[in-house]
Design a protein around this motif. Structure first.
Motif, PDB file in Angstrom:
ATOM      1  N   ASN A  75       7.611  -2.874  10.454  1.00 34.28           N
ATOM      2  CA  ASN A  75       8.555  -3.949  10.131  1.00 34.28           C
ATOM      3  C   ASN A  75       9.512  -3.546   9.020  1.00 34.28           C
ATOM      4  OD1 ASN A  75       7.573  -5.665  12.060  1.00 34.28           O
ATOM      5  ND2 ASN A  75       6.324  -6.871  10.669  1.00 34.28           N
ATOM      6  N   MET A  76       9.040  -2.734   8.090  1.00 37.40           N
ATOM      7  CA  MET A  76       9.898  -2.268   7.008  1.00 37.40           C
ATOM      8  C   MET A  76      11.037  -1.417   7.561  1.00 37.40           C
ATOM      9  SD  MET A  76       7.016  -1.245   4.157  1.00 37.40           S
ATOM     10  CE  MET A  76       8.203  -0.364   3.131  1.00 37.40           C
ATOM     11  N   LYS A  77      10.760  -0.634   8.589  1.00 34.51           N
ATOM     12  CA  LYS A  77      11.798   0.230   9.161  1.00 34.51           C
ATOM     13  C   LYS A  77      12.909  -0.566   9.816  1.00 34.51           C
ATOM     14  CE  LYS A  77       9.276   2.654  11.886  1.00 34.51           C
ATOM     15  NZ  LYS A  77       8.909   3.689  12.886  1.00 34.51           N
ATOM     16  N   SER A  78      12.578  -1.756  10.312  1.00 37.93           N
ATOM     17  CA  SER A  78      13.572  -2.558  11.021  1.00 37.93           C
ATOM     18  C   SER A  78      14.330  -3.514  10.111  1.00 37.93           C
ATOM     19  CB  SER A  78      12.889  -3.371  12.135  1.00 37.93           C
ATOM     20  OG  SER A  78      11.926  -4.262  11.600  1.00 37.93           O
ATOM     21  N   GLU A  79      13.978  -3.537   8.820  1.00 41.69           N
ATOM     22  CA  GLU A  79      14.671  -4.414   7.888  1.00 41.69           C
ATOM     23  C   GLU A  79      16.071  -3.891   7.606  1.00 41.69           C
ATOM     24  OE1 GLU A  79      12.257  -4.668   4.441  1.00 41.69           O
ATOM     25  OE2 GLU A  79      10.778  -6.014   5.350  1.00 41.69           O
ATOM     26  N   ARG A  80      17.020  -4.787   7.552  1.00 41.26           N
ATOM     27  CA  ARG A  80      18.397  -4.407   7.268  1.00 41.26           C
ATOM     28  C   ARG A  80      18.650  -4.419   5.763  1.00 41.26           C
ATOM     29  NH1 ARG A  80      22.232  -8.055  10.957  1.00 41.26           N
ATOM     30  NH2 ARG A  80      23.765  -6.593  10.088  1.00 41.26           N
ATOM     31  N   SER A  81      19.485  -3.500   5.320  1.00 39.19           N
ATOM     32  CA  SER A  81      19.798  -3.405   3.895  1.00 39.19           C
ATOM     33  C   SER A  81      20.594  -4.626   3.449  1.00 39.19           C
ATOM     34  CB  SER A  81      20.597  -2.132   3.620  1.00 39.19           C
ATOM     35  OG  SER A  81      21.022  -2.105   2.269  1.00 39.19           O
ATOM     36  N   ALA A  82      20.194  -5.201   2.323  1.00 40.03           N
ATOM     37  CA  ALA A  82      20.879  -6.390   1.812  1.00 40.03           C
ATOM     38  C   ALA A  82      22.307  -6.064   1.378  1.00 40.03           C
ATOM     39  CB  ALA A  82      20.098  -6.969   0.636  1.00 40.03           C
ATOM     40  N   GLU A  83      22.565  -4.807   1.030  1.00 42.32           N
ATOM     41  CA  GLU A  83      23.900  -4.430   0.579  1.00 42.32           C
ATOM     42  C   GLU A  83      24.953  -4.619   1.664  1.00 42.32           C
ATOM     43  OE1 GLU A  83      23.740  -0.480  -0.832  1.00 42.32           O
ATOM     44  OE2 GLU A  83      22.396  -0.917  -2.509  1.00 42.32           O
ATOM     45  N   PHE A 143       0.826  -1.199   0.000  1.00 41.38           N
ATOM     46  CA  PHE A 143       0.000   0.000   0.000  1.00 41.38           C
ATOM     47  C   PHE A 143       0.865   1.257   0.000  1.00 41.38           C
ATOM     48  CE2 PHE A 143      -3.110   3.062   1.564  1.00 41.38           C
ATOM     49  CZ  PHE A 143      -4.269   2.638   0.950  1.00 41.38           C
ATOM     50  N   VAL A 144       2.059   1.174   0.598  1.00 38.55           N
ATOM     51  CA  VAL A 144       2.947   2.339   0.667  1.00 38.55           C
ATOM     52  C   VAL A 144       4.153   2.205  -0.273  1.00 38.55           C
ATOM     53  CG1 VAL A 144       2.289   2.973   2.998  1.00 38.55           C
ATOM     54  CG2 VAL A 144       4.115   1.330   2.676  1.00 38.55           C
ATOM     55  N   GLU A 145       4.557   0.973  -0.569  1.00 37.54           N
ATOM     56  CA  GLU A 145       5.719   0.798  -1.437  1.00 37.54           C
ATOM     57  C   GLU A 145       5.478   1.379  -2.823  1.00 37.54           C
ATOM     58  OE1 GLU A 145       6.636  -3.353  -1.410  1.00 37.54           O
ATOM     59  OE2 GLU A 145       8.195  -3.111   0.124  1.00 37.54           O
ATOM     60  N   TYR A 146       4.264   1.248  -3.337  1.00 31.89           N
ATOM     61  CA  TYR A 146       3.966   1.745  -4.673  1.00 31.89           C
ATOM     62  C   TYR A 146       3.813   3.260  -4.720  1.00 31.89           C
ATOM     63  CZ  TYR A 146       3.292  -2.978  -6.494  1.00 31.89           C
ATOM     64  OH  TYR A 146       3.485  -4.273  -6.907  1.00 31.89           O
ATOM     65  N   LEU A 147       3.818   3.928  -3.548  1.00 32.75           N
ATOM     66  CA  LEU A 147       3.673   5.384  -3.531  1.00 32.75           C
ATOM     67  C   LEU A 147       4.898   6.092  -4.096  1.00 32.75           C
ATOM     68  CD1 LEU A 147       1.901   6.004  -0.111  1.00 32.75           C
ATOM     69  CD2 LEU A 147       0.892   5.898  -2.389  1.00 32.75           C
ATOM     70  N   ILE A 148       6.003   5.372  -4.281  1.00 33.74           N
ATOM     71  CA  ILE A 148       7.170   5.988  -4.897  1.00 33.74           C
ATOM     72  C   ILE A 148       6.947   6.173  -6.390  1.00 33.74           C
ATOM     73  CG2 ILE A 148       8.742   5.062  -3.160  1.00 33.74           C
ATOM     74  CD1 ILE A 148       9.562   2.904  -5.128  1.00 33.74           C
ATOM     75  N   TYR A 149       5.848   5.621  -6.906  1.00 31.97           N
ATOM     76  CA  TYR A 149       5.467   5.824  -8.312  1.00 31.97           C
ATOM     77  C   TYR A 149       4.085   6.476  -8.357  1.00 31.97           C
ATOM     78  CZ  TYR A 149       8.976   2.111  -8.588  1.00 31.97           C
ATOM     79  OH  TYR A 149      10.109   1.348  -8.437  1.00 31.97           O
ATOM     80  N   PRO A 150       3.948   7.702  -7.865  1.00 30.46           N
ATOM     81  CA  PRO A 150       2.608   8.315  -7.741  1.00 30.46           C
ATOM     82  C   PRO A 150       1.885   8.471  -9.077  1.00 30.46           C
ATOM     83  CG  PRO A 150       4.344   9.950  -7.405  1.00 30.46           C
ATOM     84  CD  PRO A 150       5.017   8.610  -7.426  1.00 30.46           C
ATOM     85  N   LYS A 151       2.633   8.815 -10.133  1.00 29.21           N
ATOM     86  CA  LYS A 151       1.988   9.010 -11.432  1.00 29.21           C
ATOM     87  C   LYS A 151       1.373   7.715 -11.938  1.00 29.21           C
ATOM     88  CE  LYS A 151       2.896  10.632 -16.140  1.00 29.21           C
ATOM     89  NZ  LYS A 151       3.930  11.158 -17.081  1.00 29.21           N
ATOM     90  N   GLU A 152       2.136   6.631 -11.869  1.00 29.84           N
ATOM     91  CA  GLU A 152       1.640   5.341 -12.359  1.00 29.84           C
ATOM     92  C   GLU A 152       0.489   4.836 -11.492  1.00 29.84           C
ATOM     93  OE1 GLU A 152       4.690   6.174 -11.887  1.00 29.84           O
ATOM     94  OE2 GLU A 152       5.745   5.939 -13.806  1.00 29.84           O
ATOM     95  N   VAL A 153       0.611   5.004 -10.163  1.00 24.25           N
ATOM     96  CA  VAL A 153      -0.429   4.515  -9.258  1.00 24.25           C
ATOM     97  C   VAL A 153      -1.729   5.264  -9.465  1.00 24.25           C
ATOM     98  CG1 VAL A 153      -1.130   4.370  -6.838  1.00 24.25           C
ATOM     99  CG2 VAL A 153       1.165   3.668  -7.512  1.00 24.25           C
ATOM    100  N   PHE A 154      -1.648   6.594  -9.546  1.00 28.83           N
ATOM    101  CA  PHE A 154      -2.872   7.368  -9.734  1.00 28.83           C
ATOM    102  C   PHE A 154      -3.505   7.076 -11.083  1.00 28.83           C
ATOM    103  CE2 PHE A 154      -5.255  11.146 -11.000  1.00 28.83           C
ATOM    104  CZ  PHE A 154      -6.105  11.291  -9.899  1.00 28.83           C
ATOM    105  N   SER A 155      -2.662   6.892 -12.118  1.00 29.13           N
ATOM    106  CA  SER A 155      -3.197   6.562 -13.440  1.00 29.13           C
ATOM    107  C   SER A 155      -3.943   5.234 -13.401  1.00 29.13           C
ATOM    108  CB  SER A 155      -2.051   6.507 -14.452  1.00 29.13           C
ATOM    109  OG  SER A 155      -2.527   6.084 -15.717  1.00 29.13           O
ATOM    110  N   SER A 200      -3.000  -3.306  10.238  1.00 26.26           N
ATOM    111  CA  SER A 200      -2.256  -4.120   9.279  1.00 26.26           C
ATOM    112  C   SER A 200      -1.205  -3.287   8.559  1.00 26.26           C
ATOM    113  CB  SER A 200      -3.220  -4.734   8.258  1.00 26.26           C
ATOM    114  OG  SER A 200      -2.533  -5.418   7.243  1.00 26.26           O
ATOM    115  N   LEU A 201      -1.579  -2.082   8.135  1.00 24.78           N
ATOM    116  CA  LEU A 201      -0.656  -1.226   7.396  1.00 24.78           C
ATOM    117  C   LEU A 201       0.476  -0.726   8.291  1.00 24.78           C
ATOM    118  CD1 LEU A 201       0.075   0.298   4.815  1.00 24.78           C
ATOM    119  CD2 LEU A 201      -1.418   2.148   5.571  1.00 24.78           C
ATOM    120  N   LEU A 202       0.142  -0.229   9.482  1.00 25.46           N
ATOM    121  CA  LEU A 202       1.161   0.320  10.370  1.00 25.46           C
ATOM    122  C   LEU A 202       2.117  -0.767  10.862  1.00 25.46           C
ATOM    123  CD1 LEU A 202      -0.921   2.898  12.437  1.00 25.46           C
ATOM    124  CD2 LEU A 202       0.698   3.343  10.584  1.00 25.46           C
TER     125      LEU A 202
END
Length: 306
Positions: free
Chosen positions: A229-237, A120-132, A222-224
């Motif tokens: 959990n996303m904030k606590s994920e470690r970067s794979a790099e 629900f929030v990950e796709y917000l980085i593509y606002p133009k595509e999502v709104f379309s 559910s969203l929060l």
């Protein structure tokens, strides 16, 4: 009969009660929509009881801070006016979030067969595509969300003004006692357990059907929970070492079955693969479908298209 006096907590308790009823009604409507799947999991009792538990925990998290401030701050004078305005904004905005997320749930379930989650929030980085996409395929849902949001904000603001205007504060010596009680009950309700870990979706899951387990939650929770959990994920790099880019490109070419296929130039991994079949060209059609929603997959309860 004399009305029970909840003092400065009266507006918060009133909004919490309305929010609890809205979340309960929404859950039951979703459950009736998916009645066959709920019944096959024998989950009506767990759905109702554990759902109420999740809703109470959600409302405790949402209102514990304003409840603490309401216990201590005056309701008269300049400070009281500023506090009542801030409380109204908190109450109305919180109620709107809960209502909006429930209104957004049915189309999300139709698409992903789950309540709103990190997608629900990950796709917000593509606002133009999502709104379309939303405008093309979800005009009715957008209209319902707009109407529901407008009514919630307008009616909530009017009601909050009326209910906070008649709020009474307790005597100064009772305020610290009330604040302690509010914090204890709020934290206990938010954790919803005396165990080491607070309430989480795994504690209320009872079915092998992910959607039925999700129905126990409310969409705001559910969203929060997913965002937290996303904030606590470690970067794979961080799990990989460092290597010079030229060395990486050299290893890639050496690992290839046909290193001679790489084309010299500015694109180091560009390569040319000549087809082994050189006869008459065949009519070949390739269908590539990205993000195929559950509503289009027959095996997931959607349309019999696959």
């Amino acid at each position: 009969m004399k009305k029970m006096n909840f003092g400065p907590l009266r507006p918060i308790l009133a909004f919490a009660l309305v929010a609890f009823c809205i979340l309960t009604v929404s859950r039951m409507l979703l459950a009736l929509w998916m009645a066959e799947r709920v019944s096959s999991s024998e989950g009506w009792g767990a759905l109702i009881l554990q759902g109420a538990r999740v809703d109470i925990a959600t409302l405790c998290w949402l209102f514990i801070l304003p409840s603490l401030l309401a216990s201590l701050l005056p309701v008269d004078g300049i400070i009281g006016k500023i506090w009542r305005l801030a409380l109204r904004v908190w109450l109305v905005f919180g109620l709107w979030i809960l209502v909006y997320m429930e209104l957004a749930t049915p189309p999300f379930i139709m698409e992903y067969d789950l309540r709103p989650n990190r997608l629900f929030v990950e796709y917000l980085i593509y606002p133009k595509e999502v709104f379309s996409m939303l405008w093309v395929g979800y005009k009715l849902e957008l209209f319902i969300g707009l109407v529901g949001s407008t009514m919630t904000l307008a009616l909530g603001w009017l009601w909050s003004g009326k209910i906070t205007r008649t709020t009474k504060q307790f005597k100064w010596y009772w305020r610290p006692v009330l604040a302690i009680i509010v914090v204890l009950l709020g934290v206990l309700g938010a954790r919803s357990t005396l165990g080491h870990r607070p309430l989480n979706p795994a504690m209320v899951a009872f079915s092998s059907d992910p959607l039925v387990n999700d129905l126990v939650l409310n969409s705001s929770y559910s969203l929060l929970f997913a965002v937290n959990n996303m904030k606590s994920e470690r970067s794979a790099e961080k799990f990989y070492g460092k290597m010079a880019q030229d060395k990486v490109i050299e290893l890639v070419k050496q690992s290839s079955a046909k290193p001679e296929r790489f084309v010299p130039g500015s694109l180091p991994t560009l390569n040319q693969n000549i087809a082994s079949y050189q006869g008459k060209k065949k009519n070949l059609v390739i269908l590539l479908q990205e993000s195929l929603g559950a509503r289009f997959v027959g095996g997931m309860g959607g349309l019999p298209l696959t």
